[in-house]
Design a protein around this motif. Structure first.
Motif, mmCIF file in Angstrom:
data_model
loop_
_atom_site.group_PDB
_atom_site.id
_atom_site.type_symbol
_atom_site.label_atom_id
_atom_site.label_comp_id
_atom_site.label_asym_id
_atom_site.label_seq_id
_atom_site.Cartn_x
_atom_site.Cartn_y
_atom_site.Cartn_z
ATOM 1 N N ALA A 89 34.458 52.156 39.734
ATOM 2 C CA ALA A 89 35.355 51.676 38.691
ATOM 3 C C ALA A 89 36.457 50.820 39.307
ATOM 4 O O ALA A 89 36.742 50.894 40.503
ATOM 5 N N SER A 90 37.064 49.996 38.472
ATOM 6 C CA SER A 90 38.236 49.217 38.850
ATOM 7 C C SER A 90 39.269 49.393 37.751
ATOM 8 O O SER A 90 38.977 49.158 36.576
ATOM 9 N N PHE A 91 40.469 49.814 38.121
ATOM 10 C CA PHE A 91 41.498 50.091 37.127
ATOM 11 C C PHE A 91 42.868 49.960 37.781
ATOM 12 O O PHE A 91 43.008 49.975 39.006
ATOM 13 N N GLY A 92 43.889 49.830 36.949
ATOM 14 C CA GLY A 92 45.230 49.632 37.454
ATOM 15 C C GLY A 92 45.830 50.883 38.059
ATOM 16 O O GLY A 92 45.683 51.983 37.525
ATOM 17 N N LEU A 93 46.501 50.718 39.182
ATOM 18 C CA LEU A 93 47.212 51.800 39.859
ATOM 19 C C LEU A 93 48.703 51.477 39.829
ATOM 20 O O LEU A 93 49.096 50.313 39.932
ATOM 21 N N HIS A 94 49.540 52.495 39.709
ATOM 22 C CA HIS A 94 50.977 52.279 39.830
ATOM 23 C C HIS A 94 51.666 53.584 40.194
ATOM 24 O O HIS A 94 51.292 54.655 39.720
ATOM 25 N N ALA A 95 52.660 53.466 41.045
ATOM 26 C CA ALA A 95 53.417 54.643 41.473
ATOM 27 C C ALA A 95 54.654 54.177 42.225
ATOM 28 O O ALA A 95 54.731 53.035 42.698
ATOM 29 N N GLN A 96 55.603 55.079 42.356
ATOM 30 C CA GLN A 96 56.807 54.817 43.127
ATOM 31 C C GLN A 96 56.519 55.095 44.596
ATOM 32 O O GLN A 96 56.028 56.165 44.957
ATOM 33 N N ILE A 97 56.795 54.111 45.446
ATOM 34 C CA ILE A 97 56.708 54.293 46.893
ATOM 35 C C ILE A 97 58.064 53.920 47.459
ATOM 36 O O ILE A 97 58.480 52.765 47.374
ATOM 37 N N GLY A 98 58.757 54.886 48.011
ATOM 38 C CA GLY A 98 60.127 54.625 48.437
ATOM 39 C C GLY A 98 60.976 54.276 47.231
ATOM 40 O O GLY A 98 60.985 54.982 46.226
ATOM 41 N N GLU A 99 61.670 53.150 47.305
ATOM 42 C CA GLU A 99 62.514 52.690 46.196
ATOM 43 C C GLU A 99 61.840 51.620 45.364
ATOM 44 O O GLU A 99 62.478 50.983 44.532
ATOM 45 N N LEU A 100 60.549 51.438 45.562
ATOM 46 C CA LEU A 100 59.833 50.343 44.910
ATOM 47 C C LEU A 100 58.740 50.882 43.995
ATOM 48 O O LEU A 100 57.959 51.749 44.391
ATOM 49 N N GLY A 104 48.922 47.684 41.258
ATOM 50 C CA GLY A 104 47.840 46.807 41.696
ATOM 51 C C GLY A 104 46.500 47.280 41.184
ATOM 52 O O GLY A 104 46.370 48.409 40.690
ATOM 53 N N VAL A 105 45.504 46.410 41.310
ATOM 54 C CA VAL A 105 44.148 46.723 40.865
ATOM 55 C C VAL A 105 43.189 46.479 42.027
ATOM 56 O O VAL A 105 42.894 45.323 42.356
ATOM 57 N N PRO A 106 42.714 47.515 42.683
ATOM 58 C CA PRO A 106 41.735 47.321 43.763
ATOM 59 C C PRO A 106 40.423 46.797 43.208
ATOM 60 O O PRO A 106 40.103 47.005 42.034
ATOM 61 N N ASP A 107 39.649 46.141 44.050
ATOM 62 C CA ASP A 107 38.369 45.597 43.594
ATOM 63 C C ASP A 107 37.459 46.692 43.075
ATOM 64 O O ASP A 107 36.809 46.536 42.043
ATOM 65 N N TRP A 118 35.748 56.091 48.373
ATOM 66 C CA TRP A 118 36.027 54.809 49.023
ATOM 67 C C TRP A 118 36.832 53.916 48.093
ATOM 68 O O TRP A 118 36.595 53.878 46.884
ATOM 69 N N ILE A 119 37.780 53.192 48.650
ATOM 70 C CA ILE A 119 38.368 52.027 47.987
ATOM 71 C C ILE A 119 37.773 50.819 48.683
ATOM 72 O O ILE A 119 37.811 50.715 49.910
ATOM 73 N N VAL A 120 37.202 49.899 47.911
ATOM 74 C CA VAL A 120 36.570 48.704 48.474
ATOM 75 C C VAL A 120 37.374 47.479 48.076
ATOM 76 O O VAL A 120 37.616 47.229 46.887
ATOM 77 N N GLU A 121 37.786 46.720 49.056
ATOM 78 C CA GLU A 121 38.521 45.472 48.816
ATOM 79 C C GLU A 121 37.802 44.353 49.562
ATOM 80 O O GLU A 121 37.522 44.455 50.762
ATOM 81 N N LEU A 122 37.455 43.283 48.828
ATOM 82 C CA LEU A 122 36.720 42.159 49.406
ATOM 83 C C LEU A 122 37.664 40.987 49.646
ATOM 84 O O LEU A 122 38.451 40.627 48.772
ATOM 85 N N LYS A 123 37.569 40.405 50.822
ATOM 86 C CA LYS A 123 38.332 39.210 51.145
ATOM 87 C C LYS A 123 37.359 38.125 51.619
ATOM 88 O O LYS A 123 36.612 38.328 52.572
ATOM 89 N N THR A 124 37.359 37.011 50.917
ATOM 90 C CA THR A 124 36.491 35.905 51.312
ATOM 91 C C THR A 124 37.287 34.915 52.157
ATOM 92 O O THR A 124 38.507 34.812 52.038
#
Length: 255
Positions: A89-100, A104-107, A118-124
């Protein structure tokens, strides 16, 4: 009380007033990663707008073909994660990390028995696919922390960064690539795909502290505690679409 991944999936990204530089309510995981390539370029994109290019368009088209997935409602996604022995599946992720607040949406996220495996991210690329770039590794590491912060069991999670040349696949091969990648990961046999398509698999452990440290450095820019830090690599400036207007450019013609 631990955060429930089901509740996290049901939540939308908060749309409150601007919290960060450039009037952002949250910062993208890919944007945080790009800061490690060149923060000045990130700033120029927000100040001047993204500059289209043929390479970007080709990369976007490839992603759309390789990671085409059926859109489902959130409750259906939750049910599929719970009930399917294996799910991609591909879906939106969001959470507080530190003060930010990071989003994002992983591939692709590949689940096994209800937990992300596994999280799969493709870079061409048009260059050498066998080189691991720090900013690309940071992006997929942040996705891992976002999944964990959303309440998913990430104890068996591996981060997978796949780099390949843009022209490596024919259109029919693009449609089947994700299935091939999933099978290769399950069998722990990625070498055959690497040899056939000239791609490179980078399998990274999910180490929470590495992503947290990256965000801790990046957040000071968004919280206006410092200004953008430009790259010191002239090669990056030469290939940058903002090199003729950037105040920090190392590739400007000599006067």
């Amino acid at each position: 009380m631990a955060r429930s991944w089901k509740d996290s999936l049901r939540e939308d990204i908060p749309e409150g007033g601007p919290l960060y530089r450039h009037d952002l309510a949250f910062v993208g995981a890919s944007t945080v990663a790009q800061q490690f390539y060149c923060e000045a370029k990130v700033e120029n994109e927000y100040m001047l707008g993204e500059v289209p290019s043929e390479g970007k368009d080709v990369g976007t088209d490839l992603h759309d073909e390789i990671f085409a997935m059926e859109e489902v409602k959130k409750e259906d996604l939750i049910r599929h994660i719970e009930e399917s022995p294996s799910l991609t599946a591909s879906f939106g992720l969001h959470a507080q990390i530190g003060e930010l607040l990071v989003a994002g949406v992983p591939d692709a996220v590949i689940f096994e028995k209800g937990s992300p495996r596994w999280i799969v991210e493709l870079k061409t690329t048009r260059g050498d696919p066998t080189r691991l770039w720090r900013d690309q590794a940071i992006q997929v590491k942040i996705y891992g922390v976002l999944l964990e912060r959303m309440g998913f069991d990430c104890s068996n999670l591996t981060l997978v960064l796949v780099r390949m040349r843009q022209e490596a696949l024919t259109p029919p091969e693009r449609e089947s690539l994700l299935l091939l990648v999933k099978g290769a990961l399950a069998r722990e046999e990625t070498a055959q795909l690497e040899a056939k398509y000239g791609m490179k698999f980078f399998l990274l452990p999910h180490i929470r502290s590495e992503a947290e440290e990256a965000v801790s450095w990046a957040q000071d820019y968004w919280l206006k505690r410092r200004e953008a830090i430009p790259t010191k690599a002239e090669g990056k400036c030469r290939s940058c679409e903002f090199n003729d207007v950037c105040a920090y450019s190392l590739a400007k013609p000599q006067q």
